[in-house]
Scaffold this motif. Structure first.
Motif, short mmCIF file in Angstrom:
data_model
loop_
_atom_site.label_atom_id
_atom_site.label_comp_id
_atom_site.label_asym_id
_atom_site.label_seq_id
_atom_site.Cartn_x
_atom_site.Cartn_y
_atom_site.Cartn_z
N GLY A 1 5.84 5.75 6.62
CA GLY A 1 6.86 5.24 6.78
C GLY A 1 7.44 3.71 6.11
O GLY A 1 8.39 3.54 6.13
N ARG A 2 6.35 3.27 5.90
CA ARG A 2 6.41 1.79 5.29
C ARG A 2 5.20 1.53 4.25
O ARG A 2 4.47 2.14 4.35
CB ARG A 2 6.62 0.72 6.44
CG ARG A 2 5.35 0.48 6.95
CD ARG A 2 5.59 -0.67 8.21
NE ARG A 2 4.57 -0.99 8.81
CZ ARG A 2 3.79 -2.15 8.50
NH1 ARG A 2 4.20 -2.91 7.49
NH2 ARG A 2 2.47 -2.41 9.32
N GLU A 3 5.55 0.38 3.42
CA GLU A 3 4.49 0.20 2.53
C GLU A 3 4.30 -1.21 2.45
O GLU A 3 5.01 -2.00 2.94
CB GLU A 3 4.77 0.57 1.17
CG GLU A 3 4.88 2.18 0.92
CD GLU A 3 5.33 2.73 -0.50
OE1 GLU A 3 6.03 1.60 -1.18
OE2 GLU A 3 5.11 3.69 -1.00
N VAL A 4 2.97 -1.58 2.28
CA VAL A 4 2.66 -3.01 2.21
C VAL A 4 1.99 -3.23 0.65
O VAL A 4 1.67 -2.42 0.21
CB VAL A 4 1.46 -3.42 3.02
CG1 VAL A 4 2.04 -3.35 4.75
CG2 VAL A 4 0.47 -2.61 3.06
N THR A 5 1.96 -4.52 0.36
CA THR A 5 1.49 -4.69 -1.05
C THR A 5 0.01 -5.14 -1.13
O THR A 5 -0.60 -5.87 -0.26
CB THR A 5 2.38 -5.99 -1.74
OG1 THR A 5 3.55 -5.85 -1.67
CG2 THR A 5 1.65 -6.20 -3.16
N VAL A 6 -0.95 -4.39 -2.04
CA VAL A 6 -2.12 -4.76 -2.35
C VAL A 6 -2.36 -6.22 -2.78
O VAL A 6 -1.73 -6.71 -3.76
CB VAL A 6 -2.73 -3.89 -3.28
CG1 VAL A 6 -4.27 -4.08 -3.47
CG2 VAL A 6 -2.77 -2.54 -2.76
N PRO A 7 -3.06 -7.02 -2.26
CA PRO A 7 -3.34 -8.45 -2.66
C PRO A 7 -4.44 -8.64 -3.67
O PRO A 7 -5.14 -7.55 -3.85
CB PRO A 7 -3.98 -9.06 -1.23
CG PRO A 7 -4.74 -8.13 -0.47
CD PRO A 7 -3.79 -6.74 -0.76
N ASN A 8 -4.17 -9.83 -4.22
CA ASN A 8 -5.39 -9.85 -5.22
C ASN A 8 -6.60 -10.41 -4.63
O ASN A 8 -6.35 -11.61 -4.33
CB ASN A 8 -4.79 -10.85 -6.30
CG ASN A 8 -5.78 -11.13 -7.52
OD1 ASN A 8 -6.52 -10.23 -7.78
ND2 ASN A 8 -5.28 -11.99 -8.14
N ARG B 1 1.37 -0.68 -4.14
CA ARG B 1 2.10 -0.41 -2.86
C ARG B 1 1.41 0.68 -1.98
O ARG B 1 1.31 1.82 -2.61
CB ARG B 1 3.60 -0.09 -2.89
CG ARG B 1 4.27 -1.17 -3.47
CD ARG B 1 4.90 -2.38 -2.69
NE ARG B 1 5.72 -1.96 -1.80
CZ ARG B 1 5.90 -3.03 -0.68
NH1 ARG B 1 5.34 -4.15 -0.46
NH2 ARG B 1 6.68 -2.56 0.44
N LEU B 2 0.89 0.30 -0.80
CA LEU B 2 0.26 1.48 -0.21
C LEU B 2 0.68 1.46 1.36
O LEU B 2 1.41 0.74 1.79
CB LEU B 2 -1.34 1.12 -0.20
CG LEU B 2 -2.19 1.10 -1.26
CD1 LEU B 2 -3.61 0.78 -1.13
CD2 LEU B 2 -1.94 2.65 -2.24
N ASN B 3 0.44 2.57 1.97
CA ASN B 3 0.93 2.82 3.56
C ASN B 3 -0.31 1.96 4.23
O ASN B 3 -1.39 1.77 3.74
CB ASN B 3 0.74 4.19 3.95
CG ASN B 3 1.76 5.00 3.14
OD1 ASN B 3 2.75 4.49 3.13
ND2 ASN B 3 1.64 6.47 2.76
N PRO B 4 0.08 1.44 5.51
CA PRO B 4 -0.79 0.62 6.25
C PRO B 4 -2.11 1.54 6.47
O PRO B 4 -1.84 2.70 7.26
CB PRO B 4 0.01 0.31 7.44
CG PRO B 4 1.35 -0.07 6.86
CD PRO B 4 1.44 1.23 5.89
N GLY B 5 -3.17 0.99 6.49
CA GLY B 5 -4.49 1.93 6.72
C GLY B 5 -5.12 2.41 5.45
O GLY B 5 -6.32 2.79 5.45
#
Length: 250
Positions: A188-195, A235-239
């Motif tokens: 239901g939400r996404e976060v950005t993969v850090p470098n 962009r990935l889902n948390p986890g």
């Protein structure tokens, strides 16, 4: 003296005898109370008796008991979890503390750092399923005591995210282990993969975890991260998992 005068005289004598007897009884009770309070009670309650608690730290249990016995004190031995940083099989603490004034016969509690019969190495069960983690812990002679739901998310539900004691710790056989498990991926939400390329593996793991993502990559050696998958900005889902690679495993 006529009959009526004789009766009155006898009545007065009777009253005097009664009050005199009563006075004697009351006086006797007062004297008894004073004697009891001043002589018997101090012996009974031992108000004036006092003993200083001796120092039994660093003594063996047998030595501690002998010292307390000679001081007129009672004792009770308590075992505590083994601490390898202090001497084994000796008293490491006591209550009341040494120097405390107590009544004779007071019970003194002393605590012994009992050496374990056998030490084992705690296995690394992070990233394993709860069932496999329980199996590995049991194989080392340890006991899974508690399993708690963690806020850390992983790609799979019920994956172990943390453990206590930490992996590679040396603990006594039978030590209880606590595991934390993941609720799985959050949809239901996404976060950005850090470098994380160029970071040390520890820094990269921390940055990925702070982003709400999971990193395992057990083959990533110490040193700088040379590659990551997925790449930064995705962009990935948390986890969901981000893998990191170093020169040794790239």
């Amino acid at each position: 003296m006529d009959r009526s005068d004789r009766g009155g005289f006898l009545s007065v004598l009777g009253d005097r005898a009664f009050w005199l007897g009563l006075g004697v009884i009351v006086a006797g009770l007062v004297v008894f109370a004073l004697l009891f309070n001043s002589a018997v009670m101090p012996i009974w309650t031992r108000h004036d008796a006092a003993v200083q608690v001796p120092d039994v730290k660093e003594l063996t249990p047998d030595e501690a008991q002998n010292v307390l016995l000679l001081a007129g004190l009672d004792w009770e031995e308590q075992e505590q979890p083994y601490n390898p940083n202090v001497p084994a099989d000796v008293v490491v603490d006591q209550s009341p503390a040494s120097g405390t004034t107590v009544k004779p016969g007071r019970r003194i509690y002393y605590y012994v750092n009992v050496s374990p019969k056998q030490l084992v190495v705690v296995p690394d069960v992070v990233s394993l399923s709860e069932g496999k983690a329980r199996e590995d812990v049991g194989d080392r002679g340890l006991v899974v005591d508690r399993v708690e739901m963690d806020t850390v998310r992983t790609p799979y539900e019920n994956t172990v995210t943390r453990q206590m004691p930490a992996s590679d710790s040396r603990v006594p056989v039978g030590t209880r282990v606590t595991l934390w498990i993941s609720p799985g991926v959050e949809s239901g939400r996404e976060v950005t993969v850090p470098n994380v390329v160029g970071m040390s593996t520890d820094e990269a793991r921390a940055a990925i975890s702070d982003a709400g993502l999971w990193v395992d990559s057990p083959r990533a050696a110490e040193g700088a991260v040379t590659r990551q998958d997925p790449a930064k900005g995705e962009r990935l889902n948390p986890g969901e998992e981000v893998r990191i690679y170093t020169d040794d495993d790239a």
